[in-house]
Design a protein around this motif. Structure first.
Motif, PDB file in Angstrom:
ATOM      1  N   GLY A  46       0.855  -1.181   0.000  1.00 20.46           N
ATOM      2  CA  GLY A  46       0.000   0.000   0.000  1.00 20.46           C
ATOM      3  C   GLY A  46       0.889   1.228   0.000  1.00 20.46           C
ATOM      4  N   PHE A  47       0.281   2.417   0.015  1.00 25.28           N
ATOM      5  CA  PHE A  47       1.084   3.634   0.014  1.00 25.28           C
ATOM      6  C   PHE A  47       0.296   4.761   0.671  1.00 25.28           C
ATOM      7  N   LEU A  48       1.015   5.565   1.455  1.00 25.22           N
ATOM      8  CA  LEU A  48       0.409   6.623   2.249  1.00 25.22           C
ATOM      9  C   LEU A  48       0.097   7.828   1.371  1.00 25.22           C
ATOM     10  N   VAL A  49      -1.185   8.218   1.315  1.00 25.76           N
ATOM     11  CA  VAL A  49      -1.582   9.325   0.446  1.00 25.76           C
ATOM     12  C   VAL A  49      -2.043  10.552   1.228  1.00 25.76           C
ATOM     13  N   SER A  50      -2.243  10.421   2.536  1.00 29.55           N
ATOM     14  CA  SER A  50      -2.581  11.552   3.392  1.00 29.55           C
ATOM     15  C   SER A  50      -2.296  11.146   4.828  1.00 29.55           C
ATOM     16  N   GLU A  51      -2.500  12.063   5.768  1.00 32.01           N
ATOM     17  CA  GLU A  51      -2.226  11.732   7.166  1.00 32.01           C
ATOM     18  C   GLU A  51      -3.176  10.656   7.691  1.00 32.01           C
ATOM     19  N   ASP A  52      -4.317  10.466   7.011  1.00 30.68           N
ATOM     20  CA  ASP A  52      -5.330   9.526   7.483  1.00 30.68           C
ATOM     21  C   ASP A  52      -5.473   8.261   6.648  1.00 30.68           C
ATOM     22  N   PHE A  53      -4.962   8.248   5.421  1.00 29.01           N
ATOM     23  CA  PHE A  53      -5.310   7.161   4.504  1.00 29.01           C
ATOM     24  C   PHE A  53      -4.116   6.526   3.799  1.00 29.01           C
ATOM     25  N   VAL A  54      -4.207   5.201   3.673  1.00 27.97           N
ATOM     26  CA  VAL A  54      -3.313   4.401   2.843  1.00 27.97           C
ATOM     27  C   VAL A  54      -4.136   3.842   1.694  1.00 27.97           C
ATOM     28  N   MET A  55      -3.598   3.897   0.489  1.00 28.26           N
ATOM     29  CA  MET A  55      -4.277   3.346  -0.685  1.00 28.26           C
ATOM     30  C   MET A  55      -3.720   1.957  -0.991  1.00 28.26           C
ATOM     31  N   THR A  56      -4.598   1.038  -1.415  1.00 30.76           N
ATOM     32  CA  THR A  56      -4.201  -0.311  -1.792  1.00 30.76           C
ATOM     33  C   THR A  56      -5.217  -0.842  -2.801  1.00 30.76           C
ATOM     34  N   ALA A  57      -5.152  -2.132  -3.107  1.00 29.72           N
ATOM     35  CA  ALA A  57      -6.082  -2.743  -4.054  1.00 29.72           C
ATOM     36  C   ALA A  57      -7.311  -3.287  -3.331  1.00 29.72           C
ATOM     37  N   ALA A  58      -8.466  -3.218  -3.967  1.00 31.48           N
ATOM     38  CA  ALA A  58      -9.700  -3.730  -3.359  1.00 31.48           C
ATOM     39  C   ALA A  58      -9.643  -5.233  -3.144  1.00 31.48           C
ATOM     40  N   HIS A  59      -8.931  -5.957  -4.011  1.00 30.07           N
ATOM     41  CA  HIS A  59      -8.885  -7.411  -3.841  1.00 30.07           C
ATOM     42  C   HIS A  59      -8.053  -7.821  -2.629  1.00 30.07           C
ATOM     43  N   CYS A  60      -7.398  -6.871  -1.988  1.00 28.85           N
ATOM     44  CA  CYS A  60      -6.656  -7.142  -0.759  1.00 28.85           C
ATOM     45  C   CYS A  60      -7.559  -7.170   0.470  1.00 28.85           C
ATOM     46  N   ASP A  61      -8.852  -6.981   0.288  1.00 32.72           N
ATOM     47  CA  ASP A  61      -9.797  -6.909   1.411  1.00 32.72           C
ATOM     48  C   ASP A  61     -10.019  -8.290   2.013  1.00 32.72           C
ATOM     49  N   LEU A  62      -9.041  -8.723   2.788  1.00 32.94           N
ATOM     50  CA  LEU A  62      -9.136  -9.985   3.514  1.00 32.94           C
ATOM     51  C   LEU A  62      -9.241  -9.637   5.004  1.00 32.94           C
ATOM     52  N   ASP A  63      -8.510 -10.291   5.835  1.00 32.77           N
ATOM     53  CA  ASP A  63      -8.580 -10.013   7.271  1.00 32.77           C
ATOM     54  C   ASP A  63      -7.557  -8.936   7.639  1.00 32.77           C
ATOM     55  N   LEU A  64      -7.742  -7.743   7.090  1.00 34.50           N
ATOM     56  CA  LEU A  64      -6.773  -6.666   7.292  1.00 34.50           C
ATOM     57  C   LEU A  64      -6.998  -5.981   8.634  1.00 34.50           C
ATOM     58  N   LYS A  65      -5.904  -5.802   9.380  1.00 32.61           N
ATOM     59  CA  LYS A  65      -6.035  -5.218  10.714  1.00 32.61           C
ATOM     60  C   LYS A  65      -5.115  -4.028  10.946  1.00 32.61           C
ATOM     61  N   ARG A  66      -3.964  -3.995  10.264  1.00 30.44           N
ATOM     62  CA  ARG A  66      -3.030  -2.912  10.552  1.00 30.44           C
ATOM     63  C   ARG A  66      -2.178  -2.583   9.336  1.00 30.44           C
ATOM     64  N   VAL A  67      -1.558  -1.405   9.421  1.00 34.62           N
ATOM     65  CA  VAL A  67      -0.643  -0.927   8.387  1.00 34.62           C
ATOM     66  C   VAL A  67       0.686  -0.612   9.053  1.00 34.62           C
ATOM     67  N   VAL A  68       1.766  -1.027   8.427  1.00 38.15           N
ATOM     68  CA  VAL A  68       3.105  -0.770   8.955  1.00 38.15           C
ATOM     69  C   VAL A  68       3.812   0.239   8.062  1.00 38.15           C
ATOM     70  N   LEU A  69       4.325   1.294   8.669  1.00 37.11           N
ATOM     71  CA  LEU A  69       4.975   2.388   7.955  1.00 37.11           C
ATOM     72  C   LEU A  69       6.359   2.647   8.532  1.00 37.11           C
ATOM     73  N   GLY A  70       7.203   3.334   7.759  1.00 35.08           N
ATOM     74  CA  GLY A  70       8.408   3.921   8.321  1.00 35.08           C
ATOM     75  C   GLY A  70       9.662   3.086   8.281  1.00 35.08           C
ATOM     76  N   ASN A  71       9.604   1.864   7.711  1.00 37.13           N
ATOM     77  CA  ASN A  71      10.832   1.086   7.591  1.00 37.13           C
ATOM     78  C   ASN A  71      10.697   0.122   6.436  1.00 37.13           C
ATOM     79  N   HIS A  72      11.719   0.038   5.600  1.00 41.09           N
ATOM     80  CA  HIS A  72      11.665  -0.844   4.437  1.00 41.09           C
ATOM     81  C   HIS A  72      11.910  -2.305   4.798  1.00 41.09           C
TER      82      HIS A  72
END
Length: 257
Positions: A46-72
């Motif tokens: 995914g990718f951060l597009v604002s302070e509130d939102f990450v964009m990703t693909a709709a087909h990724c809608d599985l058991d999503l719970k968290r987003v990890v940012l800030g380290n490769h």
């Protein structure tokens, strides 16, 4: 890198890894996000597009719970954000139908820092020219039978014309971009789904799908005879604006908390 789900001979798996790529420098692509499940396993990019939102693909809608940012490197990641709402495009049915785009609202706003940055989105509809140079990045597999990787990888890909792309695919949904794959050693694989196609520092596409190995659930990373397919972000400009600019996510999104 490759991403694939059942759709004729296509599989849109929620993984993406790339052939002929390299480990991304620590000081670049600071907008990249790993979208993870309850156990903390990487599901999609995914990718951060604002302070509130990450964009990703709709087909990724599985058991999503968290987003990890800030380290490769996913084993060293420190910024772990809960997903408060999922905003899937209302016209999404499956990958073959198109509209493979989703916004994830974070439970707490993220401020830009030395490790985290936003990426710009198109301001209006646009069409990339054939052979335009882009990049795609993700934590997906680097070969068909491998595993997702800990270090973010990036690869250069070239845009393929719609005419060539539709000739090589039996069916394609509307509003897509084709880039990479197609007689090259450059592209995406399982685990890269949801990651950005980046052109001149702007996110113009979302990793959507590619062809699988016949009679298997595996995406073919070694390497496909058809172009990689991305959702064209610019064609969904008005829907994105409703959520990001007009703050209509309460009506257009589903709570996950």
């Amino acid at each position: 890198m490759f991403a694939l789900q059942h759709f004729m001979v296509i599989h849109v798996l929620t993984f993406l890894g790339q052939n002929d790529g390299k480990i991304a420098p620590d000081n670049e692509m600071l907008y990249m996000a790993s979208v993870q499940d309850q156990e903390g396993d990487h599901v999609c990019g995914g990718f951060l597009v604002s302070e509130d939102f990450v964009m990703t693909a709709a087909h990724c809608d599985l058991d999503l719970k968290r987003v990890v940012l800030g380290n490769h490197n996913l084993k060293k990641s420190e910024k772990k954000m809960k997903i408060a709402k999922k905003c899937k495009h209302p016209d999404y049915k499956n990958v073959g139908h198109g509209y493979d785009i989703m916004l994830l609202k974070l439970s707490t706003p993220v401020q830009p820092s030395k490790r985290i940055q936003f990426i710009q989105l198109p301001f209006h509809e646009m069409t990339l020219k054939e052979n335009e140079k882009c990049q795609v990045a993700g934590w997906g597999k680097i070969n068909t039978y491998g595993s997702v990787v800990d270090d973010l990888r990036v690869v250069d890909v070239s845009v393929i014309s719609p005419q060539v792309c539709r000739k090589e695919w039996d069916h394609l949904p509307p509003n897509i971009i084709c880039a990479g794959g197609y007689n090259t050693t450059k592209g995406f694989c399982q685990g890269d789904s949801g990651g950005p196609l980046v052109w001149k520092g702007m996110a113009v596409g979302i990793v959507s799908f590619n062809k699988s190995i016949p009679r298997t659930e595996l995406g073919n990373c070694n390497y496909p005879d058809v172009p990689n397919v991305y959702t064209d972000i610019s064609k969904h400009h008005y829907w994105i604006r409703k959520i990001l600019k007009e703050k209509k996510y309460k009506k257009l999104c589903v709570s996950t908390l």
